[in-house]
Design a protein around this motif. Structure first.
Motif, PDB file in Angstrom:
ATOM      1  N   PRO A 154       0.820  -1.217   0.000  1.00 14.67           N
ATOM      2  CA  PRO A 154       0.000   0.000   0.000  1.00 14.67           C
ATOM      3  C   PRO A 154       0.851   1.263   0.000  1.00 14.67           C
ATOM      4  N   ALA A 155       0.283   2.327  -0.533  1.00 16.59           N
ATOM      5  CA  ALA A 155       0.920   3.641  -0.411  1.00 16.59           C
ATOM      6  C   ALA A 155       0.619   4.156   0.997  1.00 16.59           C
ATOM      7  N   PRO A 156       1.548   4.901   1.581  1.00 17.84           N
ATOM      8  CA  PRO A 156       1.290   5.384   2.944  1.00 17.84           C
ATOM      9  C   PRO A 156       0.116   6.354   3.003  1.00 17.84           C
ATOM     10  N   GLN A 157      -0.712   6.209   4.040  1.00 19.19           N
ATOM     11  CA  GLN A 157      -1.796   7.154   4.289  1.00 19.19           C
ATOM     12  C   GLN A 157      -1.197   8.403   4.950  1.00 19.19           C
ATOM     13  N   PRO A 158      -1.947   9.510   4.936  1.00 22.92           N
ATOM     14  CA  PRO A 158      -1.410  10.736   5.572  1.00 22.92           C
ATOM     15  C   PRO A 158      -1.199  10.574   7.070  1.00 22.92           C
ATOM     16  N   ASP A 159      -2.046   9.805   7.716  1.00 24.37           N
ATOM     17  CA  ASP A 159      -1.812   9.598   9.140  1.00 24.37           C
ATOM     18  C   ASP A 159      -2.410   8.281   9.621  1.00 24.37           C
ATOM     19  N   TYR A 160      -1.885   7.841  10.755  1.00 24.06           N
ATOM     20  CA  TYR A 160      -2.301   6.568  11.347  1.00 24.06           C
ATOM     21  C   TYR A 160      -2.477   6.769  12.850  1.00 24.06           C
ATOM     22  N   ASP A 161      -3.171   5.832  13.469  1.00 30.16           N
ATOM     23  CA  ASP A 161      -3.222   5.836  14.935  1.00 30.16           C
ATOM     24  C   ASP A 161      -1.900   5.303  15.501  1.00 30.16           C
ATOM     25  N   PHE A 162      -1.393   4.263  14.831  1.00 37.02           N
ATOM     26  CA  PHE A 162      -0.154   3.640  15.304  1.00 37.02           C
ATOM     27  C   PHE A 162       0.816   3.496  14.141  1.00 37.02           C
ATOM     28  N   VAL A 163       2.008   3.991  14.343  1.00 34.71           N
ATOM     29  CA  VAL A 163       3.065   3.758  13.357  1.00 34.71           C
ATOM     30  C   VAL A 163       4.165   2.964  14.047  1.00 34.71           C
ATOM     31  N   ILE A 164       4.488   1.819  13.478  1.00 36.35           N
ATOM     32  CA  ILE A 164       5.594   1.027  13.982  1.00 36.35           C
ATOM     33  C   ILE A 164       6.774   1.257  13.051  1.00 36.35           C
ATOM     34  N   VAL A 165       7.880   1.691  13.609  1.00 37.45           N
ATOM     35  CA  VAL A 165       9.077   1.899  12.799  1.00 37.45           C
ATOM     36  C   VAL A 165       9.908   0.622  12.851  1.00 37.45           C
ATOM     37  N   LYS A 220       6.178  20.484  21.703  1.00 37.07           N
ATOM     38  CA  LYS A 220       5.916  20.612  23.138  1.00 37.07           C
ATOM     39  C   LYS A 220       5.897  19.253  23.836  1.00 37.07           C
ATOM     40  N   GLY A 221       6.904  18.463  23.523  1.00 36.44           N
ATOM     41  CA  GLY A 221       7.012  17.170  24.191  1.00 36.44           C
ATOM     42  C   GLY A 221       6.007  16.145  23.709  1.00 36.44           C
ATOM     43  N   LYS A 222       5.283  16.452  22.646  1.00 37.70           N
ATOM     44  CA  LYS A 222       4.329  15.472  22.127  1.00 37.70           C
ATOM     45  C   LYS A 222       4.684  15.124  20.694  1.00 37.70           C
ATOM     46  N   LEU A 223       4.628  13.845  20.410  1.00 38.40           N
ATOM     47  CA  LEU A 223       4.965  13.374  19.081  1.00 38.40           C
ATOM     48  C   LEU A 223       3.758  13.514  18.154  1.00 38.40           C
ATOM     49  N   LEU A 224       3.987  14.083  16.962  1.00 41.15           N
ATOM     50  CA  LEU A 224       2.879  14.266  16.025  1.00 41.15           C
ATOM     51  C   LEU A 224       2.967  13.348  14.821  1.00 41.15           C
ATOM     52  N   GLY A 225       4.168  12.971  14.476  1.00 40.61           N
ATOM     53  CA  GLY A 225       4.307  12.119  13.304  1.00 40.61           C
ATOM     54  C   GLY A 225       5.761  11.906  12.949  1.00 40.61           C
ATOM     55  N   ARG A 233       9.238   8.720   2.126  1.00 39.93           N
ATOM     56  CA  ARG A 233       8.022   8.759   1.308  1.00 39.93           C
ATOM     57  C   ARG A 233       7.058   9.812   1.850  1.00 39.93           C
ATOM     58  N   GLY A 234       7.607  10.819   2.496  1.00 41.39           N
ATOM     59  CA  GLY A 234       6.784  11.943   2.949  1.00 41.39           C
ATOM     60  C   GLY A 234       6.445  11.877   4.426  1.00 41.39           C
ATOM     61  N   TYR A 235       5.760  12.902   4.888  1.00 43.56           N
ATOM     62  CA  TYR A 235       5.374  12.998   6.295  1.00 43.56           C
ATOM     63  C   TYR A 235       4.195  12.066   6.575  1.00 43.56           C
ATOM     64  N   ILE A 236       4.269  11.376   7.689  1.00 45.72           N
ATOM     65  CA  ILE A 236       3.155  10.515   8.097  1.00 45.72           C
ATOM     66  C   ILE A 236       2.793  10.878   9.535  1.00 45.72           C
ATOM     67  N   GLY A 237       1.570  11.316   9.716  1.00 43.89           N
ATOM     68  CA  GLY A 237       1.104  11.663  11.058  1.00 43.89           C
ATOM     69  C   GLY A 237       0.809  10.414  11.862  1.00 43.89           C
ATOM     70  N   ALA A 238       0.974  10.512  13.183  1.00 44.27           N
ATOM     71  CA  ALA A 238       0.729   9.335  14.012  1.00 44.27           C
ATOM     72  C   ALA A 238       0.372   9.752  15.420  1.00 44.27           C
ATOM     73  N   LYS A 239      -0.597   9.041  15.999  1.00 44.55           N
ATOM     74  CA  LYS A 239      -0.911   9.298  17.404  1.00 44.55           C
ATOM     75  C   LYS A 239       0.173   8.691  18.289  1.00 44.55           C
ATOM     76  N   LYS A 240       0.564   7.480  17.923  1.00 42.34           N
ATOM     77  CA  LYS A 240       1.614   6.824  18.703  1.00 42.34           C
ATOM     78  C   LYS A 240       2.613   6.183  17.748  1.00 42.34           C
ATOM     79  N   VAL A 241       3.868   6.275  18.112  1.00 42.43           N
ATOM     80  CA  VAL A 241       4.914   5.666  17.288  1.00 42.43           C
ATOM     81  C   VAL A 241       5.721   4.704  18.158  1.00 42.43           C
TER      82      VAL A 241
END
Lengths: 989, 416, 93
Positions: free
Chosen positions: B26-37, B213-218, B223-231
């Motif tokens: 799949p092509a990456p979506q703009p954002d996910y709830d969970f991104v595993i690196v 501010k100490g919070k991760l956004l993405g 392949r571009g920026y990917i937003g994420a609630k949790k990484v």
């Protein structure tokens, strides 16, 4: 017989050998492969998966098919490549990987089930029922898999290791390598020329060229003669450079004795570590084949190999000389084979050339724009189907040479993970630009395979290398070469025609050994196993003994065709050492047995031998474990006797293995104060103090004694295991942390023999060798030390310290006097009951006294746990002090306790876990473990030491020692760890 | 598509036309709830468990190369739960139990082979240490058997019993331990995760984190920026490189570990054997190669290749232990990046950055941990609380002095 | 690998023992207020760079000097080697 004229074989030196029990004749200069071909043997083995009949494919180390069991008995070698096995008198070889005779392999049934055994099928099945995997499926798979078998006997041959250093290592002794070696050799550089073959010359031996006005072979011989005459050149035939390591280090194996019926002086192979300032990769190239339906029959061979067999070994791969040979090619190179065969009078069907504009170089038939589309023959090739002008037609042939282009042997150039570069003109990968430093590719390995190019690039590579080395470089006169036709087209495999269902079912092999076909690659594509590493792992492509030398690029091309990408976009696999298989024996030094590690012998070893001591390994040391007396049949009898003798009279034990570190300098005191956790700075002259060292992370590291022999002179002892490590840490502390301190440190472990003299009568014994030093309790109390002389003038150091808890001394003399000293002590102490004791008794005595040793100081334990928390001084800084006070290190509640069985006949077993009475056997209830245990003749029962939660507060409590591993559950009483003399009166007596 | 023997037969009879892609690209979506690196064993197992066990969705796995290209792609495939310390043993026993139902859970044969592992001992002190360990294993139900020399002679008669520098006195056997096909494990999780809707995005390298501010956004990727609630970062040898992008220093060094395989042989070694007097462990793959390894080279390295002295050292140890393997040939060697931690044990924990989680420090033993790391890391990501069996794997254990040091080697990674 | 010893010339790396990052030479001040935290960082945390790394090697089977080697962890190329004592001298110690 298919022997023809010519060749580099000695027809005056016949050799007999056997294959599958049948005796054959061949000549000196033959390989097993050429010898088999000369005797009309086409079928030599079976493939890995489908057990298809396999013949010889190549004439070199890239061979995937002709693998045999070589030799017999303990010398049996599995998976030996017949193509590089030099023939010798009496050679015995057998085919492998079949059940029943080679011709009627029962496992060939796999081929019938091939549709069910598609790529990756085993990932999709064999899952039910679960228990069947280990019981049924896996054993069956394992029996069917594998290739050759081991003898299960230790290798009887000898293996050497050696180191070589040179200015220039030339890898490969073909045209490029010889030109390079000659150029550098004449310039005076220290040169090593290595080639895996037993004859230098590379492809020159296999071609019919002339160089200048001489045959190629004559030029080779002339160059070799000159190289041989140069003292700065070392020629290493039968030597494979198998890996490129850091900083110009190459791994090489020289097969010193593999070509002899029995290796000379037993030496079979030598592992060389060659360190070279510069290197030239002149490893040549390997030919590709072209997959077509049923292209895997014996008799189908690489065209270049066929040429090599004809020219160098004077054989053709046909079973009968009347059988015609055909050549299938996508370029000019195949035609060269046709020409050479023609010149030798071999019956030729013609050249099937995929190109529409196929050339003709001589008097033979050319099928232009044609393909070989199928083959027949049960155990060997009988006929091929040529599709020409759209029409398939069968032709009877005895052999087929296939030429699909050449892949430079770039392997070594990518051992440092540089990626080979695709060359569109060559249709091949060439060495990367970021290859190993100092490695210059030349000749066919650099994609410059025409003889003229090979010679000139070899010479130029040497000139470049000489320039870097700062040596004067001069061109050499190279022989004139004829221009060679080398055009080819990108034709990778013969696809099945789309309409014909029957044809579509046929398979075209890409990887012969592992039975990977074009269809398997297509299936991998269909299942999205497209990245080249997925393709490889899903299909097992290139994972056979040849590591895909003849398969990988073709497979990439097939995958590229399916994905519509280019070959470089599709990828390339990484080459890793070794270049070809290297025997584990040569890498590991053979059956090294006792020589696996050096043996360190104590100074009293000889004497202990005469006393019949039993020895035990303590790291590299061999220590006397106990000294059995006549009549003692069990080690316990000896140990009980020795232990009681110490407690009642006097015993002597060699404790040389304990580390001894000598420190001197005006800041030695301050230095030791920082090294030891406890206060050392206040140690008076002539005194010894027990000390503990921590790691910087706060854990307990080592313990020992520190003796102040002079104002600025100390000798410290460490445990045996940590002798080297403590020394290293001290040097670190001095050089890296506190260089401003004036202290010099040397390890003196091996310089001094040290004997423990322990027991109530030890002073009496000591007095008998003492030259007059006052050793009375008043003048030399517990924890004293001194330098003195004994035995009328022998310098010695005396320490009044005790590991056993008895009145005891340790005396050190120069190591060479250790043997004499123990002999003297035992002799003159006979009436005192002087008894030698070993490590086993040492252990019993220290457990009885509650002294910690390696079992208690594990690197996971702390001073606190040993009950020595207070020793970590707060008045000063020392290594580990700060960290030892943090968090849970400071609140650790385990403490060392003594343990005694409630029932005195019960054993105490080290490694048992400690639990409260009545608690369930589970992790939550685990309260500690037994670290050391022994039978104490003094107590009259087994005893132990252990770590127990809040142990110091639980004296007299009954607990359980659980040893579920051996089904034991034993009740113990928690006691003080000091089983003898808890007040310490004996050692002060 | 269910995999089964029946399916294999059916496809064989219909020219394999029905086999489908094992996973999508799949092509990456703009954002996910969970991104595993990290698309290795741990990353894939984490994604699978987030979707399966914790019923989460909108999950992506970002892999720099091809999935399974890290240490799961080249290792000596040993699975075991024969640990000593209470911080470790329950975790690895959970992993062992998951291995035992791996194929059924994932519908993919990763060839879990419970052929037994034998740790040999050569001195009385080693025997005592193994007894302590074996008993610790019994306390968690992992089982184990202490073998004496005569037991061993029956089981593995080809060992060097009679001319060894360090005599073989016995061994600790865990029969439930064994091997698994490493690629099969990665593929099994990838296929199962993909089926549950996890986007596995290959050739997608994380180049930075977006933190406000100490919070991760993405994450920033190739392949571009990917937003994420949790990484969740699970990248083994690359841990320090990736976490440095978030400004985090780790108690980890990256070292090179070499592994080796011989040419294929008929059945030779029935189980997994580890030498107690040298650095050597060996098993035989189902394909017939002797798979073996030893100690790490011992210096920091990202080069993914090692040097000759360790090759010789490992094989010398092998020859000392079983001189009958001498006529076999080394086929291939690898050098992998291993994330050596300061006490030899892993970290599964939150970081001080809200939304950034870390799993690493597995040293050279991450393979056997894949199933349990998957579940425990997913548990942490899903619930923000550590899983019971991974509660000891916190960052703060170093500062608290609650180390899990199986070897007692201290803060020097090359000794673990 | 070959270690270019500043006094002894090129030596096989097998003669040496490796310790780790040269930051281990910078032992924190034990008397500082935050000594414990500083020691925790000193003992446990590492930069672990992929690239240039200054690291400590001990010539254990040689002259027993501690060296600072500057090495590229991606390629293993050695860019410099000096005695710890020389480095300390430069630093004015």
């Amino acid at each position: 017989m298919s022997r023809i004229s010519g060749g580099i074989i000695n027809r005056d030196a016949p050799i007999s050998f056997s294959f599958n029990g049948q005796n054959y004749q061949a000549f000196e200069g033959d390989t097993l492969a050429s010898a088999l071909l000369a005797n009309g043997v086409q079928l030599v083995g079976r493939s890995f998966k489908y057990h298809r009949p396999r013949g010889i494919l190549s004439a070199g180390s890239e061979e995937p098919n002709a693998l045999v069991q070589l030799g017999r008995g303990a010398r049996l070698e599995p998976n030996a490549r017949a193509t590089v096995t030099e023939l010798y008198e009496g050679l015995t070889a057998n085919s492998q990987n079949h059940i029943g005779p080679l011709k009627r392999d029962l496992m060939a049934i796999n081929d019938l089930f091939a549709p069910f055994l598609s790529a990756g099928f085993y990932y999709k099945t064999f899952m039910w029922p679960r228990a069947f995997w280990e019981k049924l499926y896996e054993p069956a798979i394992r029996r069917a898999a594998g290739l050759g078998r081991l003898s299960f006997k230790p290798d009887p041959d000898q293996y050497d290791k050696g180191f070589l250093h040179c200015d220039l290592l030339v890898i490969g002794g073909g045209a490029a390598g010889l030109a390079a070696a000659l150029t550098a050799g004449r310039a005076g550089a220290k040169v090593i020329l290595a080639d895996e073959d037993f004859h230098f010359g590379g492809r020159l031996l296999s071609e019919s060229y002339t160089l200048g006005d001489a045959l190629a072979l004559e030029w080779v011989e002339t160059v070799l003669a000159e190289l041989n005459s140069l003292p700065n050149v070392r020629l290493m035939p039968r030597t494979t450079i198998f890996g490129v390591y850091d900083h110009g280090i190459f791994g090489a194996v020289e097969r010193v004795g593999d070509h002899l019926p029995t290796p000379h002086k037993g030496l079979r192979q030598t592992l060389w570590r060659i360190t070279s300032k510069q290197s030239i990769l002149a490893a040549g190239a390997v030919e590709r084949h072209i997959p077509f339906a049923n292209n895997d029959r014996p008799g189908v061979m690489l065209a270049g190999a066929m040429r090599a067999y004809a020219n160098r070994w004077a054989v053709t791969p046909v079973q009968s000389a009347r059988d015609p040979i055909a050549i299938f090619t996508n370029g000019d190179d195949g035609h060269r084979t046709a020409l050479d065969l023609l010149a030798k009078g071999v019956e030729l069907l013609g050249v099937i050339d995929t190109r529409a504009d196929a050339p003709r170089f001589g008097d033979y038939e050319v099928f232009a724009s044609a393909k070989v589309s199928d083959s027949k023959g049960r155990h060997g090739l009988a006929a091929i189907e040529i599709t020409h002008k759209g029409q398939p037609k069968w032709h009877k042939v005895g052999a087929l040479g296939v030429s699909g282009g050449w892949n430079p042997n770039v392997h070594l150039s990518s051992h440092h993970r540089g990626r080979p570069i695709w060359d569109d003109d060559l249709l091949a990968f060439v060495p990367p630009k970021d290859g190993p430093k100092g490695l210059i590719p030349a000749g066919a390995a650099a994609g410059r395979g025409c003889t003229g190019d090979a010679l000139s690039t070899g010479m130029n590579a040497a000139i470049t290398a000489l320039g870097i080395l700062g040596l004067p470089a001069h061109k050499i006169s190279l022989p004139e070469t004829l221009s060679e036709a080398h055009k080819q087209e990108a034709f990778w495999h013969v696809p099945a025609t789309a309409v014909d269902k029957k044809r579509q079912r046929k398979r075209a092999w890409v990887d012969f050994q592992n039975d990977v076909t074009v269809k398997d690659i297509a299936l991998a594509h269909q299942e999205n196993m497209r990245p080249v590493e997925h393709l490889k792992r899903w299909t097992t492509l290139g994972m056979a003994t040849d590591q895909g030398k003849t398969a990988n690029i073709t497979a990439l091309a097939v995958m590229a065709e399916l994905t519509g990408k280019t070959i470089p976009e599709t990828g390339t696999t990484i080459f890793r050492p070794p270049y070809t298989g290297v025997s584990l024996s040569v890498l590991g030094g053979g059956d090294i047995g006792q020589n696996f590690r050096p043996k360190r012998l104590t100074p009293t070893h000889k004497w202990a031998c005469t006393r019949g001591a039993v020895f035990v390994e303590a790291g590299q040391w061999m220590r006397a474990q106990y000294f059995p007396k006549p009549g003692e049949t069990h080690w316990r009898q000896s140990v009980d006797r020795e232990a009681l003798a110490v407690r009642a009279g006097v015993g002597v034990c060699d404790v040389t293995t304990l580390g001894k570190i000598d420190l001197q300098g005006k800041d030695a005191t301050e230095f030791l104060n920082r090294i030891y956790a406890n206060m050392m700075g206040t140690l008076p002259l002539g005194k010894v103090r027990y000390g503990i060292m921590l790691r910087e992370d706060g854990a307990l590291y080592d313990d020992g004694t520190c003796a102040r022999l002079g104002e600025n002179h100390y000798v410290v002892t460490t445990t045996t295991a940590n002798a080297g490590l403590v020394y290293r840490k001290m040097e670190f502390a001095h050089q890296c942390l506190w260089p401003e301190l004036d202290v010099q440190i040397i390890s003196a472990t091996d310089a001094w023999a040290q004997l423990a003299i322990a027991g109530p009568r030890s002073r009496e014994l000591l007095a008998r060798i003492n030259d007059g030093f006052d050793i009375s309790n008043e003048a030399f109390p517990f924890m004293s030390c001194a330098e003195l002389t004994i035995c009328q003038g022998l310098s010695a150091r005396l320490f009044r310290i005790s590991f056993s808890g008895e009145l005891a001394y340790e005396i050190a003399v120069p190591a060479r006097y250790g043997n004499a000293l123990i002999e003297r002590l035992i002799e003159i102490g006979q009436d005192l009951g002087a008894t030698p004791y070993g490590t086993e008794t040492l252990g019993v005595l220290r457990i009885e006294k509650g002294h910690a040793a390696g079992n208690e100081i594990t690197g996971q334990t702390s001073a606190l746990m040993l009950g020595l928390g207070n020793m970590v001084s707060k008045k000063k800084d020392s290594i580990g002090a700060i960290m030892s006070r943090r968090g849970e290190m400071a609140t650790e509640s385990k403490r060392l306790v003594g343990l005694r069985p409630i029932n005195p006949n019960d054993p105490v077993v080290a490694g048992s876990h400690l639990l409260k009475l009545g608690s369930v056997l589970s992790l939550e209830h685990d309260e500690g473990w037994i670290t050391s245990a022994c039978y104490s003749p003094h107590v009259g029962s087994a005893i132990g030491l252990g770590y127990l939660d809040r142990g110091d507060a639980r004296i007299a409590e009954h607990i359980i020692a659980a040893n579920p591993l051996e089904g034991q559950n034993i009740r113990l009483e928690v006691v003080s760890p000091h089983f003898i003399d808890p007040e310490g009166e004996r050692l002060r007596d | 598509m269910e995999f089964s023997g029946f399916r294999v037969i059916k496809e064989a009879l219909t020219s394999h036309k029905g086999w489908k892609a094992l996973w999508r690209d799949p092509a990456p979506q703009p954002d996910y709830d969970f991104v595993i690196v990290g698309g290795g064993g741990h990353g894939l197992a984490t994604a699978y468990n987030l979707a399966k066990t914790y019923q989460k969705s909108r999950i992506a796995v970002l892999e720099k190369g091809w999935l399974g290209s890290g240490n799961i792609g080249r290792n000596t495939t040993i699975i075991r739960s024969n640990y000593l310390l209470p911080g470790n043993q329950p975790f690895y026993e959970l992993s062992m139990k998951l291995w035992e139902r791996q194929e059924q859970d994932l519908n993919f044969n990763s060839m879990v082979s419970q052929r037994g592992i034998i740790n040999l001992f050569h001195t009385d002190a080693q025997r005592d240490a193994y007894r302590r360990r074996g008993n610790a294993m019994h306390l968690t139900g992992a089982g184990g058997t202490l073998l004496n020399q005569s037991d061993l002679r029956k089981l593995v008669p080809f060992l060097n019993f009679d001319n060894a520098r360090f005599p073989i006195k016995g061994g600790l056997l865990q029969q439930r331990a064994g091997t698994a096909r490493h690629d099969g494990v990665a593929w099994g999780y990838a296929r199962a995760a993909d089926k549950l809707g996890v986007d596995i995005i290959q050739n997608c390298e994380v180049t930075g984190f977006c933190i406000k501010k100490g919070k991760l956004l993405g994450v920033e990727t190739t392949r571009g920026y990917i937003g994420a609630k949790k990484v969740g970062v699970s990248v083994a040898g690359s841990s320090s490189r990736i976490m440095a992008k978030a400004g985090i220093r780790l108690p980890i060094e990256t070292h090179v570990l070499q592994a080796f395989v011989s040419e294929g042989l008929k059945p030779t070694i029935p189980n997994v054997i580890t030498f107690g007097a040298g650095h050597f462990y060996v098993s035989q793959s189902d394909k017939g190669g002797l798979v073996f390894g030893g100690d790490i080279d011992g210096y920091n390295s990202y080069a993914q290749r090692g040097n000759l002295p360790v090759v010789e050292e490992v094989i010398e140890s092998g020859m000392a232990l079983m001189p009958m393997i001498g006529r076999a040939k080394l086929l291939r060697s690898w050098g992998g990046q291993v994330d050596m931690s300061m006490d030899g044990s892993p970290i599964i924990d939150k970081t001080h950055i809200d939304g950034l989680y870390f799993n690493g420090g597995w040293c050279y033993g991450g393979f056997k941990a894949v199933p349990a790391a998957g579940i425990t890391f997913a548990h942490l990501l899903a619930t923000d609380t550590p899983h019971d069996t991974a509660a000891a794997y916190r960052f703060d254990r170093f500062n608290r002095g609650a180390l899990i040091d199986e070897n007692g080697a201290g803060a020097q990674p090359n000794l673990h | 690998m070959i270690i270019p010893h500043p006094l002894l010339g090129p030596r096989d790396a097998q003669e040496f023992t490796y310790l780790g990052d040269a930051s281990l030479m910078a032992r924190p001040d034990p008397y500082s207020e935050s000594a414990e935290a500083e020691f925790c960082n000193y003992v446990y945390l590492r930069d672990n760079p992929a690239g240039i790394h200054r690291e400590l090697w001990f010539h254990e089977q040689g002259d027993r000097s501690w060296l600072i080697i500057t090495r590229d962890t991606l390629t293993h190329e050695i860019l410099g080697a000096e005695l710890v004592s020389a480095d300390k001298l430069k630093a004015g110690l």
